[in-house]
Scaffold this motif. Structure first.
Motif, PDB file in Angstrom:
ATOM      1  N   ASP A 187       0.814  -1.230   0.000  1.00  0.00           N
ATOM      2  CA  ASP A 187       0.000   0.000   0.000  1.00  0.00           C
ATOM      3  C   ASP A 187       0.843   1.273   0.000  1.00  0.00           C
ATOM      4  OD1 ASP A 187      -2.080  -1.747   0.285  1.00  0.00           O
ATOM      5  OD2 ASP A 187      -2.182  -1.513   2.471  1.00  0.00           O
ATOM      6  N   LEU A 188       2.143   1.114   0.161  1.00  0.00           N
ATOM      7  CA  LEU A 188       3.011   2.289   0.344  1.00  0.00           C
ATOM      8  C   LEU A 188       3.200   3.069  -0.954  1.00  0.00           C
ATOM      9  CD1 LEU A 188       4.468   3.141   2.951  1.00  0.00           C
ATOM     10  CD2 LEU A 188       6.486   1.915   2.155  1.00  0.00           C
ATOM     11  N   GLY A 189       3.095   2.356  -2.078  1.00  0.00           N
ATOM     12  CA  GLY A 189       3.286   3.019  -3.366  1.00  0.00           C
ATOM     13  C   GLY A 189       4.749   3.161  -3.733  1.00  0.00           C
ATOM     14  N   ALA A 190       5.647   2.581  -2.927  1.00  0.00           N
ATOM     15  CA  ALA A 190       7.080   2.666  -3.219  1.00  0.00           C
ATOM     16  C   ALA A 190       7.467   1.578  -4.222  1.00  0.00           C
ATOM     17  CB  ALA A 190       7.884   2.499  -1.941  1.00  0.00           C
ATOM     18  N   ALA A 191       8.546   1.858  -4.973  1.00  0.00           N
ATOM     19  CA  ALA A 191       9.062   0.859  -5.914  1.00  0.00           C
ATOM     20  C   ALA A 191       9.872  -0.195  -5.179  1.00  0.00           C
ATOM     21  CB  ALA A 191       9.937   1.549  -6.954  1.00  0.00           C
ATOM     22  N   ALA A 192      10.574   0.240  -4.125  1.00  0.00           N
ATOM     23  CA  ALA A 192      11.440  -0.681  -3.379  1.00  0.00           C
ATOM     24  C   ALA A 192      11.555  -0.217  -1.940  1.00  0.00           C
ATOM     25  CB  ALA A 192      12.826  -0.732  -4.031  1.00  0.00           C
ATOM     26  N   LEU A 193      11.705  -1.162  -1.049  1.00  0.00           N
ATOM     27  CA  LEU A 193      11.901  -0.852   0.376  1.00  0.00           C
ATOM     28  C   LEU A 193      13.009  -1.753   0.896  1.00  0.00           C
ATOM     29  CD1 LEU A 193       9.369  -0.158   3.132  1.00  0.00           C
ATOM     30  CD2 LEU A 193      10.825  -2.162   3.441  1.00  0.00           C
ATOM     31  N   VAL A 194      13.900  -1.150   1.683  1.00  0.00           N
ATOM     32  CA  VAL A 194      15.069  -1.867   2.196  1.00  0.00           C
ATOM     33  C   VAL A 194      15.084  -1.774   3.714  1.00  0.00           C
ATOM     34  CG1 VAL A 194      17.586  -1.696   2.349  1.00  0.00           C
ATOM     35  CG2 VAL A 194      16.472  -1.482   0.123  1.00  0.00           C
ATOM     36  N   CYS A 195      15.443  -2.862   4.380  1.00  0.00           N
ATOM     37  CA  CYS A 195      15.655  -2.757   5.832  1.00  0.00           C
ATOM     38  C   CYS A 195      16.714  -3.750   6.299  1.00  0.00           C
ATOM     39  CB  CYS A 195      14.362  -2.944   6.610  1.00  0.00           C
ATOM     40  SG  CYS A 195      13.593  -4.534   6.369  1.00  0.00           S
ATOM     41  N   SER A 196      17.227  -3.491   7.505  1.00  0.00           N
ATOM     42  CA  SER A 196      18.190  -4.390   8.139  1.00  0.00           C
ATOM     43  C   SER A 196      17.405  -5.450   8.899  1.00  0.00           C
ATOM     44  CB  SER A 196      19.026  -3.646   9.185  1.00  0.00           C
ATOM     45  OG  SER A 196      19.461  -2.410   8.716  1.00  0.00           O
ATOM     46  N   GLY A 197      18.016  -6.610   9.085  1.00  0.00           N
ATOM     47  CA  GLY A 197      17.367  -7.622   9.919  1.00  0.00           C
ATOM     48  C   GLY A 197      17.631  -7.421  11.399  1.00  0.00           C
ATOM     49  N   HIS A 198      18.685  -6.638  11.727  1.00  0.00           N
ATOM     50  CA  HIS A 198      19.178  -6.638  13.112  1.00  0.00           C
ATOM     51  C   HIS A 198      18.711  -5.464  13.952  1.00  0.00           C
ATOM     52  CE1 HIS A 198      22.226  -3.412  12.505  1.00  0.00           C
ATOM     53  NE2 HIS A 198      22.188  -3.829  11.248  1.00  0.00           N
ATOM     54  N   LYS A 199      17.872  -4.585  13.373  1.00  0.00           N
ATOM     55  CA  LYS A 199      17.415  -3.428  14.169  1.00  0.00           C
ATOM     56  C   LYS A 199      16.002  -3.722  14.667  1.00  0.00           C
ATOM     57  CE  LYS A 199      20.249  -0.170  11.524  1.00  0.00           C
ATOM     58  NZ  LYS A 199      21.171   0.608  12.349  1.00  0.00           N
ATOM     59  N   GLY A 200      15.012  -2.964  14.190  1.00  0.00           N
ATOM     60  CA  GLY A 200      13.648  -3.132  14.693  1.00  0.00           C
ATOM     61  C   GLY A 200      13.064  -4.510  14.445  1.00  0.00           C
ATOM     62  N   LEU A 201      13.579  -5.217  13.449  1.00  0.00           N
ATOM     63  CA  LEU A 201      13.040  -6.559  13.202  1.00  0.00           C
ATOM     64  C   LEU A 201      13.538  -7.567  14.236  1.00  0.00           C
ATOM     65  CD1 LEU A 201      13.041  -6.857   9.291  1.00  0.00           C
ATOM     66  CD2 LEU A 201      11.130  -6.336  10.814  1.00  0.00           C
ATOM     67  N   LEU A 202      14.523  -7.159  15.050  1.00  0.00           N
ATOM     68  CA  LEU A 202      14.990  -7.958  16.202  1.00  0.00           C
ATOM     69  C   LEU A 202      15.652  -9.274  15.803  1.00  0.00           C
ATOM     70  CD1 LEU A 202      11.817  -7.523  18.481  1.00  0.00           C
ATOM     71  CD2 LEU A 202      13.895  -6.122  18.492  1.00  0.00           C
ATOM     72  N   GLY A 203      16.150  -9.324  14.550  1.00  0.00           N
ATOM     73  CA  GLY A 203      16.832 -10.528  14.087  1.00  0.00           C
ATOM     74  C   GLY A 203      18.341 -10.386  14.255  1.00  0.00           C
ATOM     75  N   PRO A 204      19.102 -11.293  13.629  1.00  0.00           N
ATOM     76  CA  PRO A 204      20.559 -11.249  13.765  1.00  0.00           C
ATOM     77  C   PRO A 204      21.197 -10.257  12.792  1.00  0.00           C
ATOM     78  CG  PRO A 204      19.909 -13.132  12.436  1.00  0.00           C
ATOM     79  CD  PRO A 204      18.632 -12.433  12.831  1.00  0.00           C
ATOM     80  N   PRO A 205      22.451  -9.869  13.035  1.00  0.00           N
ATOM     81  CA  PRO A 205      23.171  -9.078  12.023  1.00  0.00           C
ATOM     82  C   PRO A 205      23.543  -9.972  10.845  1.00  0.00           C
ATOM     83  CG  PRO A 205      24.618  -9.596  13.873  1.00  0.00           C
ATOM     84  CD  PRO A 205      23.260 -10.161  14.216  1.00  0.00           C
ATOM     85  N   GLY A 206      23.913  -9.331   9.721  1.00  0.00           N
ATOM     86  CA  GLY A 206      24.385 -10.109   8.566  1.00  0.00           C
ATOM     87  C   GLY A 206      23.277 -10.486   7.613  1.00  0.00           C
ATOM     88  N   ILE A 207      22.079  -9.946   7.836  1.00  0.00           N
ATOM     89  CA  ILE A 207      21.015 -10.203   6.868  1.00  0.00           C
ATOM     90  C   ILE A 207      20.142  -8.958   6.739  1.00  0.00           C
ATOM     91  CG2 ILE A 207      19.473 -11.340   8.567  1.00  0.00           C
ATOM     92  CD1 ILE A 207      19.011 -13.230   5.834  1.00  0.00           C
ATOM     93  N   GLY A 208      19.841  -8.607   5.495  1.00  0.00           N
ATOM     94  CA  GLY A 208      18.975  -7.460   5.215  1.00  0.00           C
ATOM     95  C   GLY A 208      17.977  -7.852   4.146  1.00  0.00           C
ATOM     96  N   VAL A 209      16.965  -7.005   3.995  1.00  0.00           N
ATOM     97  CA  VAL A 209      15.826  -7.372   3.149  1.00  0.00           C
ATOM     98  C   VAL A 209      15.563  -6.275   2.116  1.00  0.00           C
ATOM     99  CG1 VAL A 209      13.352  -7.904   3.184  1.00  0.00           C
ATOM    100  CG2 VAL A 209      14.803  -8.621   5.095  1.00  0.00           C
TER     101      VAL A 209
END
Ligand SMILES: Cc1ncc(COP(=O)(O)O)c(C=O)c1O
Length: 382
Positions: A187-209
């Protein structure tokens, strides 16, 4: 110990993250997509299950949800693919160096034009109209916006901006909002969105989306083996293989999948409300102490759990060390990888103390920090 550095990375990670990583390494550690034996199949299944969890949490299509080493990698990939020789990009003054450094490199080496929107807002948050006005000035290949400032926590109106500049594609850097604020990518209307796995998503470092909209295609930054179409020396033309060269960080993906499942149960809405409440308490408490300055804070404007502040006459770095040593409070001091944002907020070159609230912080944590700062104001760092 009181951990208040969630702008940098999460601590603790979500329950279940470490277990999922260990399970992957112990039980599913084949090479995903390479070979049809049970361990390779188990690895592929674990990664695809994680992809489904991440896509569900962020409102993306699992088939267009990509794993890579981090937010920085995906931001570089989208920028390098989209900004050809001489093209024009519009961005804000609040961007992280994960965007500004590749943009400045592309400016130098591909002659791109980097347009930084000068916002009227004192905290540097551009309106969608201000972004659209700069886009309207000349043909623009891409708009790049952080979803929230990592210096002040201010949230940018990315969905409104995407509507206002359409059909120009918008890349959203959600490193500071994924997991902290509800995101429905579709619903955001963005072409692409990027995030880290290790910040607010509370996952490990070394992976991003990276999430890609259905009509937005990019070129890979890296090319290599994928386990598929091994007869060809060209990258496959289908996702995720086209953009996931080399062996995916399966343990990281499994950990991130577990984190997203946990967040899905607690709900991002509940996390956002919790962090919003605590950062409000912190801002209210600190603003009663004479000589404490809040930077980029506007109570009524949308914000994450980040608060930047300084204490008159006190070096932020020394204060952060004192807080760690004497009160076991962890937070970051100095410049936080976004020099233009510091300039905009008037905190360059000394920077700020940055408190970053997370889902496991409590009223008592915030109270302890406020009392410690009041003590320093009254008695110095003793
Ligand atoms: C707004 C923003 N963008 C991008 C990044 C880069 O994230 P990573 O270091 O996980 O690649 C960060 C990390 O601090 C950030 O705060």
């Amino acid at each position: 110990m009181i951990y208040l550095d969630h702008g940098a990375t999460a601590f603790p990670r979500a329950p279940g993250v470490a277990g999922a990583m260990v399970r992957f390494l112990d039980e599913a550690s084949g090479n995903p997509g390479r070979g049809g034996h049970r361990l390779a199949v188990a690895a592929s299944r674990a990664i695809e299950a994680a992809r489904e969890e991440v896509a569900a949490l962020l409102g993306g299509d699992p088939e267009r949800t990509l794993f890579g080493p981090g937010a920085t990698f995906w931001l570089n990939t989208v920028l390098a693919s989209t900004l050809g020789e001489g093209s024009r990009v519009v961005t804000s003054a609040l961007e992280h160096n994960a965007i500004m450094r590749p943009l400045r490199w592309l400016e130098e080496n591909r002659g791109i034009e980097v347009v930084v929107v000068e916002a009227a807002d004192p905290n540097g948050v551009p309106t969608s109209a201000e972004v659209a006005a700069r886009v309207a000035e000349a043909p623009t290949a891409l708009v790049v916006l952080t979803h929230a400032s990592n210096i002040s926590g201010a949230v940018l109106p990315v969905a409104r901006a995407a509507r206002a500049v359409a059909p120009v594609p918008v890349l959203v850097d959600a490193a500071q909002t994924a997991g902290n604020r509800p995101i429905a990518f579709a619903d955001l209307g963005a072409a692409a969105l990027v995030c880290s796995g290790h910040k607010g998503l509370l996952g490990p470092p070394g992976i991003g989306v990276l999430l890609l909209a259905p009509d937005f295609e990019i070129e890979p930054l890296l090319r290599g083996g994928t386990g598929s179409r091994s007869e060809s020396e060209e990258m496959p033309d289908f996702l995720p293989d086209r953009l996931e060269a080399g062996t995916v960080n399966g343990a990281g993906a499994a950990g991130l999948g577990a984190a997203c499942a946990w967040l899905g149960e607690r709900t991002v809405e509940a996390v956002a409300e919790h962090e919003h409440g605590l950062v409000g308490l912190l801002a209210a408490g600190l603003s009663t102490i004479a000589g404490v300055q809040l930077h980029g804070w506007a109570e009524s404007a949308p914000h994450t759990g980040i608060l930047g502040f300084t204490v008159d006459g006190v070096d932020s770095g020394e204060l952060a060390s004192w807080l760690d040593r004497e009160r076991e409070i962890c937070l970051r001091a100095g410049l936080h990888c976004a020099p233009a944002a510091h300039r905009r907020l008037g905190t360059f070159p000394n920077g700020t103390l940055r408190a970053g609230i997370g889902p496991f912080n409590t009223d008592a944590d915030v109270d302890t920090l406020i009392r410690a700062i009041a003590e320093v104001r009254a008695d110095g760092m003793r």
